[in-house]
Design a protein around this motif. Structure first.
Motif, PDB file in Angstrom:
ATOM      1  N   ASN A  11       0.724  -1.253   0.133  1.00 14.00           N
ATOM      2  CA  ASN A  11      -0.039  -0.049   0.004  1.00 14.00           C
ATOM      3  C   ASN A  11       0.847   1.342  -0.138  1.00 14.00           C
ATOM      4  OD1 ASN A  11      -0.142  -1.379   2.784  1.00 14.00           O
ATOM      5  ND2 ASN A  11       0.223   0.827   3.253  1.00 14.00           N
ATOM      6  N   LEU A  12       2.255   1.193   0.419  1.00 14.84           N
ATOM      7  CA  LEU A  12       2.905   2.345   0.068  1.00 14.84           C
ATOM      8  C   LEU A  12       3.788   2.551  -0.883  1.00 14.84           C
ATOM      9  CD1 LEU A  12       4.360   1.988   3.902  1.00 14.84           C
ATOM     10  CD2 LEU A  12       2.596   3.488   3.128  1.00 14.84           C
ATOM     11  N   ALA A  43       8.164  -2.332   4.337  1.00 12.32           N
ATOM     12  CA  ALA A  43       7.215  -1.999   5.391  1.00 12.32           C
ATOM     13  C   ALA A  43       6.716  -3.603   5.361  1.00 12.32           C
ATOM     14  CB  ALA A  43       6.126  -1.415   4.574  1.00 12.32           C
ATOM     15  N   TYR A  44       5.955  -3.758   6.564  1.00 12.44           N
ATOM     16  CA  TYR A  44       5.346  -4.862   6.761  1.00 12.44           C
ATOM     17  C   TYR A  44       4.283  -4.723   7.976  1.00 12.44           C
ATOM     18  CZ  TYR A  44       8.296  -4.582  11.104  1.00 12.44           C
ATOM     19  OH  TYR A  44       8.671  -4.175  12.395  1.00 12.44           O
ATOM     20  N   LEU A  59       0.252  -2.644   5.510  1.00 12.45           N
ATOM     21  CA  LEU A  59       1.691  -2.518   5.771  1.00 12.45           C
ATOM     22  C   LEU A  59       2.183  -1.153   6.110  1.00 12.45           C
ATOM     23  CD1 LEU A  59       1.227  -4.631   3.434  1.00 12.45           C
ATOM     24  CD2 LEU A  59       3.553  -4.635   3.366  1.00 12.45           C
ATOM     25  N   ALA A  60       3.092  -0.862   7.115  1.00 14.17           N
ATOM     26  CA  ALA A  60       3.550   0.107   7.774  1.00 14.17           C
ATOM     27  C   ALA A  60       5.083   0.250   7.594  1.00 14.17           C
ATOM     28  CB  ALA A  60       3.229   0.055   9.279  1.00 14.17           C
ATOM     29  N   ASN A  61       5.601   1.409   7.461  1.00 16.51           N
ATOM     30  CA  ASN A  61       7.016   1.681   7.376  1.00 16.51           C
ATOM     31  C   ASN A  61       7.433   2.352   8.893  1.00 16.51           C
ATOM     32  OD1 ASN A  61       6.061   4.458   7.415  1.00 16.51           O
ATOM     33  ND2 ASN A  61       6.782   4.891   5.273  1.00 16.51           N
ATOM     34  N   ASP A 110      -3.380   4.987   7.426  1.00 22.67           N
ATOM     35  CA  ASP A 110      -2.264   5.725   6.680  1.00 22.67           C
ATOM     36  C   ASP A 110      -1.598   6.593   7.611  1.00 22.67           C
ATOM     37  OD1 ASP A 110      -3.789   7.704   6.198  1.00 22.67           O
ATOM     38  OD2 ASP A 110      -3.916   7.641   4.189  1.00 22.67           O
ATOM     39  N   LEU A 111      -0.764   7.106   7.171  1.00 22.39           N
ATOM     40  CA  LEU A 111       0.258   8.292   7.905  1.00 22.39           C
ATOM     41  C   LEU A 111      -0.650   9.533   8.182  1.00 22.39           C
ATOM     42  CD1 LEU A 111       2.868   8.970   9.324  1.00 22.39           C
ATOM     43  CD2 LEU A 111       3.683   9.858   6.967  1.00 22.39           C
ATOM     44  N   GLU A 112      -1.184   9.973   7.508  1.00 22.86           N
ATOM     45  CA  GLU A 112      -2.170  11.139   7.437  1.00 22.86           C
ATOM     46  C   GLU A 112      -3.213  10.900   8.551  1.00 22.86           C
ATOM     47  OE1 GLU A 112      -5.469  13.451   5.000  1.00 22.86           O
ATOM     48  OE2 GLU A 112      -3.832  12.585   3.976  1.00 22.86           O
TER      49      GLU A 112
END
Length: 125
Positions: A11-12, A43-44, A59-61, A110-112
């Motif tokens: 997703n990133l 990311a995972y 998934l996240a960084n 997500d980050l936002e």
């Protein structure tokens, strides 16, 4: 918004995601023992213990993980101290974020959205 519980595309960055033992990330198996991992950006996301093929979210960084921790540091004491139930707190956060309660979980953000949630949570403490 539908979360892909069996992601094959990041997703990133949009690259390939594989299902691996999380020992490859942590050095030993943790939780369910598995995760989805982006072969390009790293990311995972972990998986559920009773359903180890089902992702816990997106998934996240590293930056997203830091914001999740910041959110949990404000959110978790409220339900752990029995101020309100976890579900009611997520519902209240969803209302303030303008999203359905079923989509309100830090693992889905997500980050936002994580930054927005954090700003809201700061007003709760």
């Amino acid at each position: 918004m539908m979360i892909d519980l069996h992601p094959t595309k990041c997703n990133l960055c949009g690259d390939k995601v594989i299902y691996i033992s999380n020992a490859e990330i942590y050095g030993r198996q943790y939780g369910s023992g598995y995760c989805y991992y982006c072969t390009s950006c790293g990311a995972y996301v972990g998986t559920h213990i009773p359903r180890p093929r089902e992702a816990l979210g997106i998934l996240a960084n590293n930056e997203m993980k830091e914001w999740k921790i910041k959110c949990h540091n404000l959110f978790d004491p409220l339900w752990k101290n029995k101020t309100k139930s976890r579900g009611k707190l997520y519902s209240a956060l969803a209302d303030q974020m303008g999203i359905p309660a079923r989509q309100c979980h830090f693992g889905y953000f997500d980050l936002e959205a994580l930054k927005k949630a954090y700003e809201i949570l700061k007003t709760w403490n």
